[in-house]
Design a protein around this motif. Structure first.
Motif, PDB file in Angstrom:
ATOM      1  N   CYS A 199       0.838  -1.190   0.000  1.00  0.00           N
ATOM      2  CA  CYS A 199       0.000   0.000   0.000  1.00  0.00           C
ATOM      3  C   CYS A 199       0.875   1.243   0.000  1.00  0.00           C
ATOM      4  O   CYS A 199       1.831   1.321   0.751  1.00  0.00           O
ATOM      5  CB  CYS A 199      -0.874  -0.025   1.250  1.00  0.00           C
ATOM      6  N   GLY A 200       0.537   2.202  -0.853  1.00  0.00           N
ATOM      7  CA  GLY A 200       1.286   3.452  -0.912  1.00  0.00           C
ATOM      8  C   GLY A 200       0.482   4.599  -0.328  1.00  0.00           C
ATOM      9  O   GLY A 200      -0.714   4.720  -0.586  1.00  0.00           O
ATOM     10  N   LYS A 201       1.128   5.418   0.495  1.00  0.00           N
ATOM     11  CA  LYS A 201       0.478   6.612   1.051  1.00  0.00           C
ATOM     12  C   LYS A 201       1.576   7.617   1.355  1.00  0.00           C
ATOM     13  O   LYS A 201       2.557   7.266   2.009  1.00  0.00           O
ATOM     14  CB  LYS A 201      -0.282   6.233   2.325  1.00  0.00           C
ATOM     15  N   ASP A 202       1.415   8.841   0.918  1.00  0.00           N
ATOM     16  CA  ASP A 202       2.422   9.880   1.160  1.00  0.00           C
ATOM     17  C   ASP A 202       3.829   9.423   0.748  1.00  0.00           C
ATOM     18  O   ASP A 202       4.809   9.746   1.416  1.00  0.00           O
ATOM     19  CB  ASP A 202       2.476  10.239   2.653  1.00  0.00           C
ATOM     20  N   GLY A 203       3.908   8.649  -0.315  1.00  0.00           N
ATOM     21  CA  GLY A 203       5.207   8.181  -0.779  1.00  0.00           C
ATOM     22  C   GLY A 203       5.811   7.045   0.026  1.00  0.00           C
ATOM     23  O   GLY A 203       6.940   6.640  -0.225  1.00  0.00           O
ATOM     24  N   GLN A 204       5.071   6.526   1.011  1.00  0.00           N
ATOM     25  CA  GLN A 204       5.585   5.410   1.807  1.00  0.00           C
ATOM     26  C   GLN A 204       4.876   4.113   1.435  1.00  0.00           C
ATOM     27  O   GLN A 204       3.647   4.062   1.421  1.00  0.00           O
ATOM     28  CB  GLN A 204       5.306   5.644   3.283  1.00  0.00           C
ATOM     29  N   SER A 205       5.636   3.049   1.216  1.00  0.00           N
ATOM     30  CA  SER A 205       5.053   1.738   0.913  1.00  0.00           C
ATOM     31  C   SER A 205       5.134   0.833   2.131  1.00  0.00           C
ATOM     32  O   SER A 205       6.197   0.710   2.737  1.00  0.00           O
ATOM     33  CB  SER A 205       5.823   1.065  -0.219  1.00  0.00           C
ATOM     34  N   VAL A 206       4.031   0.196   2.482  1.00  0.00           N
ATOM     35  CA  VAL A 206       4.062  -0.820   3.546  1.00  0.00           C
ATOM     36  C   VAL A 206       3.290  -2.057   3.071  1.00  0.00           C
ATOM     37  O   VAL A 206       2.346  -1.937   2.299  1.00  0.00           O
ATOM     38  CB  VAL A 206       3.466  -0.308   4.876  1.00  0.00           C
ATOM     39  N   PRO A 207       3.711  -3.240   3.554  1.00  0.00           N
ATOM     40  CA  PRO A 207       3.007  -4.465   3.163  1.00  0.00           C
ATOM     41  C   PRO A 207       1.656  -4.561   3.862  1.00  0.00           C
ATOM     42  O   PRO A 207       1.557  -4.256   5.053  1.00  0.00           O
ATOM     43  CB  PRO A 207       3.941  -5.579   3.648  1.00  0.00           C
ATOM     44  N   VAL A 208       0.636  -4.965   3.124  1.00  0.00           N
ATOM     45  CA  VAL A 208      -0.707  -5.110   3.693  1.00  0.00           C
ATOM     46  C   VAL A 208      -1.364  -6.378   3.149  1.00  0.00           C
ATOM     47  O   VAL A 208      -0.906  -6.953   2.169  1.00  0.00           O
ATOM     48  CB  VAL A 208      -1.624  -3.911   3.336  1.00  0.00           C
ATOM     49  N   GLY A 209      -2.456  -6.774   3.805  1.00  0.00           N
ATOM     50  CA  GLY A 209      -3.254  -7.896   3.323  1.00  0.00           C
ATOM     51  C   GLY A 209      -4.694  -7.455   3.133  1.00  0.00           C
ATOM     52  O   GLY A 209      -5.123  -6.462   3.715  1.00  0.00           O
ATOM     53  N   VAL A 210      -5.424  -8.191   2.290  1.00  0.00           N
ATOM     54  CA  VAL A 210      -6.864  -7.949   2.137  1.00  0.00           C
ATOM     55  C   VAL A 210      -7.565  -9.297   2.063  1.00  0.00           C
ATOM     56  O   VAL A 210      -6.935 -10.343   1.869  1.00  0.00           O
ATOM     57  CB  VAL A 210      -7.207  -7.139   0.865  1.00  0.00           C
ATOM     58  N   GLY A 211      -8.881  -9.282   2.231  1.00  0.00           N
ATOM     59  CA  GLY A 211      -9.648 -10.521   2.118  1.00  0.00           C
ATOM     60  C   GLY A 211     -11.103 -10.219   1.843  1.00  0.00           C
ATOM     61  O   GLY A 211     -11.594  -9.128   2.165  1.00  0.00           O
ATOM     62  N   LEU A 212     -11.771 -11.172   1.208  1.00  0.00           N
ATOM     63  CA  LEU A 212     -13.169 -10.959   0.824  1.00  0.00           C
ATOM     64  C   LEU A 212     -13.816 -12.312   0.563  1.00  0.00           C
ATOM     65  O   LEU A 212     -13.178 -13.200   0.015  1.00  0.00           O
ATOM     66  CB  LEU A 212     -13.206 -10.126  -0.475  1.00  0.00           C
ATOM     67  N   PRO A 213     -15.097 -12.466   0.969  1.00  0.00           N
ATOM     68  CA  PRO A 213     -15.869 -13.592   0.438  1.00  0.00           C
ATOM     69  C   PRO A 213     -16.396 -13.190  -0.933  1.00  0.00           C
ATOM     70  O   PRO A 213     -16.277 -12.024  -1.314  1.00  0.00           O
ATOM     71  CB  PRO A 213     -17.026 -13.731   1.430  1.00  0.00           C
TER      72      PRO A 213
END
Lengths: 476, 455
Positions: free
Chosen positions: A448-462
């Motif tokens: 995920c990118g925000k204000d030029g910073q990238s961090v690892p994230v997860g998502v999920g959905l049925p």
């Protein structure tokens, strides 16, 4: 229990660190912290059946931060010396307009996180290059075996190993060891002069054995090859408003873009989010419950503690359609008078802490996924996506399908080319009429990118049905 | 000042020493890049300081070749022990990968010899108070233009400077200094009737402080761009001509730039593979990449491998004349490097633009809009809906509906879609309003037809 990380691993004594903390925590400073980080990242990559590139990067440094009211003073240095610390401390406390720093901070106890969500031995994280190379070679063979129309296979395997220690003015010294890895495969298929690409990947805060479990690496290869071959026969996507069924797992990027960013506390404190006035109000249909959960073992978005030393948690964002909460860091929680949720994250010692998502997903519902597809007369069934983006202020978000099909007469029919879907964050989830019982988390590829910073994230959905959303294809 | 010269000479010596050590550890060729710099960034919000960030940093990247095998490493730890260890590890890493027949440094004879002073550095040092004042002024201008501007995401003023030292085992050793000064502001406007909010931003960036637009000009433009979005609506799905404002037309040049990158091409991952010397666009389309523009934001005296930068004609009167290449991707395609190696410390070289731009035409943006009976004027694009392998393009958009040659009302929550090949071929008009606000720039562009999806 997590590891007890010693400051000595950064070549500093507790006295030196407390000295710097005292120097920055002057009278008008509400909060100060020092974030020490060392990071080793390694990558090998393959193309044209050759593992021909290997890289390794080592970085270490300290970020020094002071907050006073809404102000943040921040300095960082790649020198881990007493002098560099003092210089950074003097810069950081500039915002407090206070004279020379000689504040008292209580002597904290060096602590360890109360849990270990990614118990990996360092030895496992440091995989021999030869083993990385054979992993990629096997992927090349598998993808080409899948179909002779696969003309090129590109794969990369990246690992990162971070050691962090946070020393805070609220009396905490706490450290964490944070492994992270990712395997990514892209295949190019070619037929009759036409080319298409397919991609697949995954990973997490896992050891190397993860990639061999059930031949996961080979499955990634086949999935990338399958998507490329499938897209060779894809027809132009439709344009206009229609019902869309999203498959489980990675399509959860919808939640990340449509809802998640808009619920980050900083935008809401500043009242620049489309969700600023909506706490306690309905923003989704009552079949939707959405959480952000940083405590799932081994997940890419998980952390034992956030980058301010707060244990991560599970925050209910939307409960049966009602907006329940924001995700916060210490600064925004203090200014808004709401709980700290353990979402204060930073890309590295060179960046400031921002409220960020961890693993964001919708809880399972009651519908049968097949029944959801059968309910659509004409629409789109999208199962894989590229990236997405949102404008926080007007709430408009997009995410782009990379594998999608037409639904005609309740049946999945032709594959269609990728198309961007566009909607409005505060409205889109009110149009979710069915939620499947098949919640899936993604494979572990999100950044995920925000204000030029990238961090690892997860998502999920049925599997879910959205009654109407604009599909950006080229055909009427 | 004396100290920084010492340090700089120190870096040249350090580069030479490490190249010798790499050879001693088994490297047949090697290159090394050392970058250091300092940044100072101020953010204000609603008239108060929100954030101050100050830092100095340094990085060193080493690439070695052991015969036809290669590896790259980087570190921010310049202690002797750590660097000795790095040299050994890099050589060992190289021995673990396979031979790659075309790998290696550029030929010794191709290295940049002398290079011009491109005037990329400005020694102006602003005080903290000066930067805070500039950021406050840009925000104040944005907030004061229109009462519908009700809030702000903040205004920034950033200054940075740094230097790059690059050396290789052919004996090349070069260095240059550069600086940049920039400001931006993101105002938020509110529709008093519906309560709906819109945000936009504007910015200025230059290598020289004195060349920056005034904070007032930047603030007013940001407010103008924000307020005009209020009351945006959706439109019906239809095929119409689309005018890209100069910022968004710049994004089309970014797409072109990716598609002509040597790495995408030899992997078969670009829709322009095999299109050299074939028509791409109408005759009035010419695109250059020029690395030697004096004071240019993308200028550099030599590229990431030490080759001289130059002016490359990418598209000449509509015909695709050149790709952008470094040594490796050039060799893969049987072509010479175009001096476009871009090097981020710790990575292998890749291809990057220098100053990449579409040559302006004669019409103003207004004159172009006047030629459209019914169509879309795009001022915002979001998302990543571009498939570079096929050229399929589908992105979220916002802007204005054009009715009878005039901007009628703002629109949002729509997408625009087509294939990039058809879009480039369909460039009907090119505006006169070329302005560089980055390495890639374009004037306003009119595309004959795209599918707009809305209601």
């Amino acid at each position: 229990m997590g590891e007890l990380v010693q400051l000595t691993s950064f070549g500093l004594t507790e006295g030196e660190v407390l000295g710097a903390l005292g120097r920055v925590k002057v009278r008008d400073v509400d909060y100060a912290d020092l974030y020490f980080e060392s990071c080793v990242s390694e990558s090998v990559s393959m193309e044209e059946s050759l593992v021909k590139r290997a890289t390794k990067s080592v970085s270490q440094g300290v970020g020094v931060r002071a907050t006073a009211g809404e102000k943040t003073g921040f300095a960082y240095s790649d020198e881990l010396t007493k002098t560099a610390l003092e210089l950074a401390a003097d810069t950081a406390r500039y915002i407090a307009n206070s004279p020379s720093g000689d504040g008292q901070v209580s002597v904290p106890v060096n602590q360890r996180p109360t849990r270990n969500l990614y118990p990996i031995e360092r030895a496992q994280a440091e995989v021999a290059t030869v083993d990385r190379v054979s992993l990629l070679n096997a992927i090349d063979v598998e993808a080409r075996r899948y179909d002779s129309r696969i003309k090129n296979v590109m794969a990369s395997f990246n690992t990162e190993y971070k050691v962090v220690v946070v020393a805070t003015s609220d009396g905490l010294i706490i450290g964490d060891l944070q492994p992270l890895s990712r395997l990514q495969v892209t295949c190019i298929a070619e037929e009759n002069g036409q080319r298409q690409a397919g991609s697949f990947g995954g990973g997490g805060r896992v050891g190397f054995e993860f990639y061999h479990e059930g031949d996961r690496h080979l499955r990634f290869a086949r999935e990338a090859a399958r998507e490329a071959i499938l897209n060779l026969s894809a027809v132009e996507a439709p344009a206009g408003v229609m019902p869309v069924v999203l498959g489980g797992g990675w399509p959860g990027i919808l939640l990340h873009e449509a809802i998640g960013h808009g619920l980050e506390a900083d935008f809401n404190r500043k009242k620049t989010s489309a969700f600023s006035q909506l706490l306690g109000k309905r923003v989704a249909s009552d079949v939707c419950t959405i959480v952000d959960d940083g405590t799932l073992p081994g997940r890419r978005g998980s952390l034992n503690m956030d980058d301010e030393g707060t244990p991560t948690g599970r925050t209910v964002l939307i409960e049966r359609g009602i907006l329940r909460g924001y995700i916060t860091d210490k600064l925004n929680a203090r200014l808004m008078g709401i709980p700290v949720t353990g979402n204060g994250r930073r890309e590295s010692y060179q960046s400031v802490v921002l409220p960020r998502m961890t693993n964001t997903f919708m809880l399972a519902g009651a519908s049968d996924p097949d029944e959801i597809i059968r309910s659509v007369d004409r629409g789109l069934y999208a199962v894989s996506f590229g990236g997405g983006q949102v404008d926080i202020t007007n709430g408009k978000f997009v995410f782009s399908a990379s594998e999608a099909y037409m639904i005609e007469g309740g049946k999945v029919t032709r594959p269609v080319k990728g198309a961007t879907l566009i909607g409005s964050g505060p409205e889109i989830l009110t149009k979710v009429s069915m939620v499947g019982h098949d919640l899936k988390l993604d494979e572990g590829i999100g950044t995920c990118g925000k204000d030029g910073q990238s961090v690892p994230v997860g998502v999920g959905l049925p599997t879910i049905r959205i009654d109407e959303i604009t599909v950006g294809g080229t055909q009427e | 000042m004396n100290q920084s010269i010492q340090q700089r000479d120190g870096y040249s010596q350090l580069a030479k020493d490490l190249l010798v050590k790499a050879k001693r550890s088994g490297a047949t060729e090697a290159d090394i890049i050392i970058a250091d710099g300092e940044t100072f960034s101020v953010q204000v919000r609603l008239g108060s300081v929100d954030r101050l960030t100050k830092a100095r940093e340094k990085h060193l990247g080493l690439r070695v070749f052991v015969g036809k095998r290669s590896a790259s490493t980087s570190t921010s730890d310049f202690s002797v022990d750590s660097l000795d260890q790095l040299v050994l590890e890099t050589c060992n890493l190289a021995k673990a990968v396979v031979e790659d027949q075309v790998s290696g440094l550029p030929e010794a004879g191709q290295m940049a010899g002398k290079w011009p002073d491109l005037d990329l550095y400005d020694s102006t040092k602003l005080t903290t108070e000066q930067q805070i004042e500039l950021a406050k002024r840009v925000e104040a201008a944005a907030m004061s233009m229109d009462e519908r501007v009700t809030n702000s995401e903040g205004a920034d003023f950033d200054s940075s400077s740094g230097r790059v030292v690059l050396g290789n085992s052919h004996g090349f050793l070069g260095e240059y200094q550069s600086s940049s000064f920039s400001m931006s502001v993101s105002p938020v406007a509110t529709d008093s009737q519906t309560g709906a909010m819109q945000r936009d931003s504007w910015y200025a960036i230059q290598r020289k402080f004195a060349k920056l637009d005034s904070p007032e000009a930047v603030g007013l433009e940001a407010a103008r761009r924000t307020v005009r979005k209020l009351g945006a609506r959706k439109i019906a799905t239809q095929r119409v001509p689309v005018v890209f404002d100069s910022e968004m037309a710049g994004s089309l040049m970014e797409n072109l730039c990716s598609a002509v990158s040597g790495y995408s091409l030899y992997k078969g991952a670009s829709f322009l593979a095999g299109q050299l010397d074939k028509p791409l666009a109408p005759e009035h389309v010419t695109v250059y990449d020029d690395g030697q523009v004096v004071g240019g934001l993308g200028s550099r005296p030599f590229d990431g491998e030490g080759l001289p930068t130059r002016k490359t004609t990418v598209v000449q009167r509509g015909v695709l004349k050149s790709y952008l290449l470094d040594t490796y991707s050039g060799r893969k395609l049987g072509l010479a490097s175009t001096g476009n190696a871009s090097r981020s410390v710790g990575e292998n070289p890749s291809v990057g633009p220098t100053n990449f731009y579409l040559v302006p035409g004669a019409r103003t943006a207004d004159e172009i809009i006047q030629t459209v009976k019914q169509g879309l004027y795009v001022t915002d694009l979001i998302g990543f809906g571009i498939n570079m392998v096929t050229g399929d393009y589908s992105r979220g958009a916002a802007g204005f509906w054009i009715e009878g040659g005039e901007l009628a009302y703002p629109v949002e929550e729509i997408t625009i879609a087509a294939n990039l090949k058809d879009m480039f071929a369909g460039i009907e008009m090119v505006g006169s309003d070329l302005m560089f606000r980055g390495r890639i720039a374009s004037p306003t562009v009119k595309i004959a037809e795209m599918m707009v999806a809305g209601n």
